[in-house]
Design an enzyme around this catalytic site. Structure first.
Site, PDB file in Angstrom:
ATOM      1  N   GLN A 143     -26.214   5.211 -12.776  1.00 43.13           N
ATOM      2  CA  GLN A 143     -26.485   4.084 -11.887  1.00 43.13           C
ATOM      3  C   GLN A 143     -26.186   4.458 -10.423  1.00 43.13           C
ATOM      4  O   GLN A 143     -26.264   5.625 -10.077  1.00 43.13           O
ATOM      5  CB  GLN A 143     -25.686   2.830 -12.327  1.00 43.13           C
ATOM      6  N   LYS A 202     -29.909  11.917  -9.400  1.00 43.43           N
ATOM      7  CA  LYS A 202     -28.621  12.477  -9.842  1.00 43.43           C
ATOM      8  C   LYS A 202     -28.820  13.560 -10.900  1.00 43.43           C
ATOM      9  O   LYS A 202     -28.174  14.609 -10.857  1.00 43.43           O
ATOM     10  CB  LYS A 202     -27.722  11.363 -10.430  1.00 43.43           C
ATOM     11  N   GLY A 230     -31.308   6.840 -16.861  1.00 39.29           N
ATOM     12  CA  GLY A 230     -32.449   7.700 -17.169  1.00 39.29           C
ATOM     13  C   GLY A 230     -32.449   8.814 -16.151  1.00 39.29           C
ATOM     14  O   GLY A 230     -32.665   8.570 -14.968  1.00 39.29           O
ATOM     15  N   HIS A 231     -32.123  10.007 -16.577  1.00 36.19           N
ATOM     16  CA  HIS A 231     -31.979  11.139 -15.658  1.00 36.19           C
ATOM     17  C   HIS A 231     -33.054  12.177 -15.984  1.00 36.19           C
ATOM     18  O   HIS A 231     -33.104  12.691 -17.096  1.00 36.19           O
ATOM     19  CB  HIS A 231     -30.575  11.729 -15.761  1.00 36.19           C
ATOM     20  N   ASP A 234     -31.238   5.902  -9.706  1.00 33.58           N
ATOM     21  CA  ASP A 234     -32.476   6.681  -9.647  1.00 33.58           C
ATOM     22  C   ASP A 234     -32.617   7.484  -8.357  1.00 33.58           C
ATOM     23  O   ASP A 234     -33.731   7.688  -7.855  1.00 33.58           O
ATOM     24  CB  ASP A 234     -33.718   5.774  -9.833  1.00 33.58           C
TER      25      ASP A 234
HETATM   26  P1  GDP Z   1     -31.417   9.599 -11.542  1.00 36.30           P
HETATM   27  O1  GDP Z   1     -31.359   8.392 -12.421  1.00 36.30           O
HETATM   28  O2  GDP Z   1     -30.593   9.450 -10.320  1.00 36.30           O
HETATM   29  O3  GDP Z   1     -31.140  10.877 -12.274  1.00 36.30           O
HETATM   30  O4  GDP Z   1     -32.932   9.696 -11.031  1.00 36.30           O
HETATM   31  P2  GDP Z   1     -34.251   9.542 -11.949  1.00 36.30           P
HETATM   32  O5  GDP Z   1     -34.434  10.794 -12.706  1.00 36.30           O
HETATM   33  O6  GDP Z   1     -34.239   8.255 -12.681  1.00 36.30           O
HETATM   34  O7  GDP Z   1     -35.344   9.355 -10.810  1.00 36.30           O
HETATM   35  C1  GDP Z   1     -35.556  10.322  -9.830  1.00 36.30           C
HETATM   36  C2  GDP Z   1     -37.017  10.807  -9.950  1.00 36.30           C
HETATM   37  O8  GDP Z   1     -37.341  11.545  -8.805  1.00 36.30           O
HETATM   38  C3  GDP Z   1     -37.224  11.744 -11.117  1.00 36.30           C
HETATM   39  O9  GDP Z   1     -38.520  11.571 -11.609  1.00 36.30           O
HETATM   40  C4  GDP Z   1     -37.049  13.130 -10.510  1.00 36.30           C
HETATM   41  O10 GDP Z   1     -37.791  14.131 -11.200  1.00 36.30           O
HETATM   42  C5  GDP Z   1     -37.637  12.905  -9.132  1.00 36.30           C
HETATM   43  N1  GDP Z   1     -37.041  13.697  -8.053  1.00 36.30           N
HETATM   44  C6  GDP Z   1     -35.765  14.132  -7.907  1.00 36.30           C
HETATM   45  N2  GDP Z   1     -35.617  14.759  -6.715  1.00 36.30           N
HETATM   46  C7  GDP Z   1     -36.826  14.714  -6.111  1.00 36.30           C
HETATM   47  C8  GDP Z   1     -37.303  15.160  -4.841  1.00 36.30           C
HETATM   48  O11 GDP Z   1     -36.585  15.715  -4.028  1.00 36.30           O
HETATM   49  N3  GDP Z   1     -38.623  14.926  -4.558  1.00 36.30           N
HETATM   50  C9  GDP Z   1     -39.456  14.275  -5.428  1.00 36.30           C
HETATM   51  N4  GDP Z   1     -40.715  14.086  -5.066  1.00 36.30           N
HETATM   52  N5  GDP Z   1     -39.029  13.840  -6.622  1.00 36.30           N
HETATM   53  C10 GDP Z   1     -37.738  14.045  -6.951  1.00 36.30           C
HETATM   54  P1  IMO Z   2     -29.679   5.721 -13.485  1.00 39.85           P
HETATM   55  O1  IMO Z   2     -28.453   6.406 -14.032  1.00 39.85           O
HETATM   56  C1  IMO Z   2     -31.488   2.103 -11.877  1.00 39.85           C
HETATM   57  C2  IMO Z   2     -29.993  -1.712 -13.408  1.00 39.85           C
HETATM   58  C3  IMO Z   2     -30.940  -2.548 -14.234  1.00 39.85           C
HETATM   59  C4  IMO Z   2     -30.468  -3.944 -13.873  1.00 39.85           C
HETATM   60  C5  IMO Z   2     -28.957  -3.746 -13.763  1.00 39.85           C
HETATM   61  C6  IMO Z   2     -28.199  -4.166 -15.010  1.00 39.85           C
HETATM   62  O2  IMO Z   2     -30.946   6.214 -14.068  1.00 39.85           O
HETATM   63  O3  IMO Z   2     -29.657   5.709 -11.996  1.00 39.85           O
HETATM   64  P2  IMO Z   2     -27.867  -3.014 -17.386  1.00 39.85           P
HETATM   65  O4  IMO Z   2     -28.860  -2.649 -18.447  1.00 39.85           O
HETATM   66  O5  IMO Z   2     -27.062  -1.874 -16.879  1.00 39.85           O
HETATM   67  O6  IMO Z   2     -26.998  -4.172 -17.770  1.00 39.85           O
HETATM   68  O7  IMO Z   2     -28.773  -3.546 -16.152  1.00 39.85           O
HETATM   69  O8  IMO Z   2     -28.749  -2.392 -13.504  1.00 39.85           O
HETATM   70  N1  IMO Z   2     -29.792  -0.331 -13.888  1.00 39.85           N
HETATM   71  C7  IMO Z   2     -30.317   0.745 -13.296  1.00 39.85           C
HETATM   72  N2  IMO Z   2     -31.157   0.849 -12.244  1.00 39.85           N
HETATM   73  N3  IMO Z   2     -30.999   3.217 -12.465  1.00 39.85           N
HETATM   74  C8  IMO Z   2     -30.140   3.122 -13.499  1.00 39.85           C
HETATM   75  O9  IMO Z   2     -29.529   4.206 -14.034  1.00 39.85           O
HETATM   76  C9  IMO Z   2     -29.784   1.849 -13.986  1.00 39.85           C
HETATM   77  N4  IMO Z   2     -28.996   1.414 -14.982  1.00 39.85           N
HETATM   78  C10 IMO Z   2     -28.994   0.076 -14.905  1.00 39.85           C
HETATM   79  O10 IMO Z   2     -32.283  -2.327 -13.855  1.00 39.85           O
HETATM   80  O11 IMO Z   2     -30.933  -4.278 -12.590  1.00 39.85           O
HETATM   81 MG    MG Z   3     -32.652   7.082 -13.371  1.00 40.30          MG
END
Ligand code: GDP
Ligand code: IMO
Ligand code: MG
Length: 437
Positions: free
Chosen positions: A225, A16, A40-41, A13
């Site tokens: 991840q 990416k 979850g991206h 999270d």
């Molecule tokens: P990922 O799993 O690495 O793709 O990240 P996620 O999408 O799960 O979580 C990142 C969250 O931060 C998302 O809701 C993005 O929209 C948000 N985000 C990404 N870059 C920035 C930033 O520079 N500032 C803020 N405030 N939010 C951001």
């Molecule tokens: P993105 O791509 C954050 C965590 C789960 C749990 C552990 C194992 O959005 O960054 P799993 O279901 O993979 O067997 O769970 O890994 N986890 C993540 N945490 N971002 C993710 O993906 C994750 N994918 C799995 O919360 O701790």
């Molecule tokens: Mg994510």
């Protein structure tokens, strides 16, 4: 020509999805190489929000080839639903723009059931806090040589034989957990149905990508991840079930490691984690709930999971951990994200190492008992009262924010190549182009 791998350098999270979408303008192919729909991206483009789980984050741009590599575990029903959802948002997806490696193992309904049953049965201290999507059990079947792969969907006899092999393993396991046996005929019928929708996307991805590479096309590898969730280098056993670090990009699609020119690590300007497991810089009160700074990071950063909606645990930036993940993934430059979330903090803390029984360590040890006894050693910095939200150039950043970024670079021993200052695609500052030759 350059091929770039994007990996999360913390516990996932990091942002990416946003950065892969931003970089995809410069790429021809965007390839996922591990994980599954546990990811979850989130992408935000002119205020429109896209949430991707199994699809590569290049799909929204259009005109690019998106690839799901063999390193991924794929839930075919989920994928078809996700395709329908993004199509409703106006994204075009066809077998010309999306390819799935024929040797990709499938996540089947019983994998999710097993994942959730195990988590429910787990006692305190052994629960992982998985996403419940069947990721672990699907990878177990892959390594156990009993997975059903995309190519198996094309032939009825092979599919039946593969189903029987899976049942042979899973039915006794389910019996032990008090779960009813798998309905063989229903499963075969369900797979036969979904095969019609999945097979048009199936391709020898290794071949296609090697041809693209030879033709001088640019490949952007999208990690899911984060390196601290890596099955080998993460905080085991509180990890996911795949290799997450950059080396996986090569085996996860079938391309040589020499074809990777640049590894970009995505790094949040503080730290978050979802699920169980050690987190040295977590900001907690005595009663185990978030303290005022932890609450503030969570609220300002909207730290709720894209996949499960769970509240993310929050803490200060841990430079020792990121220095470690930069090393294990060979990260050449980082994208520092969510700097704006730190706006308004009077003082910021950065973890520079750990105290373990009176000894100073500059990395997190492997043994779980030692990890639990590590206390962070902090350095304090002055914060800034100005806003960095939406900043699109270095010159827009307040002096103390620049100091913070520079200190992060020094401590992790890796330069900042990009900076992100809001969820919006264009609120991104380019310092060094990862695709530059
Ligand atoms: P990922 O799993 O690495 O793709 O990240 P996620 O999408 O799960 O979580 C990142 C969250 O931060 C998302 O809701 C993005 O929209 C948000 N985000 C990404 N870059 C920035 C930033 O520079 N500032 C803020 N405030 N939010 C951001
Ligand atoms: P993105 O791509 C954050 C965590 C789960 C749990 C552990 C194992 O959005 O960054 P799993 O279901 O993979 O067997 O769970 O890994 N986890 C993540 N945490 N971002 C993710 O993906 C994750 N994918 C799995 O919360 O701790
Ligand atoms: Mg994510």
């Amino acid at each position: 020509m350059a091929n770039v791998v994007v990996v999360g350098a913390q516990w996932g999270d990091e942002g990416k999805g946003k950065i892969v979408d931003w970089l995809s303008e410069r790429a021809d192919v965007i390839a996922r190489f591990q994980g599954g729909h546990n990811a979850g991206h989130t992408l935000v483009i002119d205020g429109k929000v896209y949430k991707l789980h199994a699809l590569p984050s290049g799909v929204v741009r259009g005109g690019k080839l998106s690839v799901i590599g063999n390193g991924v575990v794929l839930d075919p029903w989920h994928l078809i639903n996700e395709i329908a959802t993004v199509r409703e948002q106006g994204v075009e997806i066809s077998p010309e723009t999306l390819m799935i490696a024929e040797n990709t193992p499938l996540i089947l309904p019983f994998h999710g059931e097993l994942d959730r049953a195990r988590e429910e049965a787990a006692s305190k201290g052994t629960k992982i806090g998985t996403t419940g999507r069947g990721i672990g059990p699907a990878y177990e079947d892959k390594v156990g040589r009993r997975a059903i792969r995309v190519a198996d969907l094309a032939d009825a006899a092979t599919l039946e034989a593969r189903v029987d092999r899976a049942l042979q393993h899973h039915d006794p396991l389910r019996k032990g957990l008090g779960v009813e046996p798998i309905d063989r005929e229903a499963l075969i019928a369900k797979l036969t149905d979904i095969a019609k929708e999945i097979l048009p996307y199936a391709a020898p991805v290794w071949k296609v990508l090697n041809e693209k590479r030879k033709a001088g096309k640019r490949i952007l590898f999208e990690g899911a991840q984060g390196a601290l969730l890596d099955i080998d280098f993460g905080t085991y056993p509180f990890v996911t079930s795949s290799n997450v670090i950059a080396g996986q990009a090569a085996t996860g699609v079938g391309i040589g490691p020499g074809s990777i020119d640049y590894v970009l690590g995505i790094v949040k300007a503080y730290t978050t984690r979802v699920g169980e497991g050690p987190f040295p810089t977590e900001l907690l009160k005595e009663d185990g709930t978030p303290d005022a700074d932890g609450e503030r990071l969570g609220t300002r950063g909207h730290e709720f999971g894209t996949t499960t909606g769970r509240q993310r645990r929050c803490g200060w930036f841990d430079a020792a951990l990121v220095r470690q993940t930069c090393a294990t993934s060979g990260i050449k430059g980082i994208c520092l994200t969510k700097l704006d979330v730190l706006d308004g903090f009077e003082t910021l803390k950065i973890c520079v190492g750990y105290d373990l029984d009176g000894e100073r360590l500059d990395y997190l040890p492997t043994a779980a008992d030692q990890q639990a006894r590590c206390t962070p050693i902090y350095e304090e910095m002055d914060g800034w009262s100005e806003t960095t939200e939406g900043a699109r150039s270095w010159n827009d950043l307040p002096a103390n924010a620049v100091k913070y970024v520079k200190r992060v670079e020094e401590l992790i021993e890796c330069p900042v190549a990009l900076l992100s200052t809001s969820p919006e695609r264009e609120d991104t500052i380019l310092v060094t182009d990862p695709f530059a030759d």
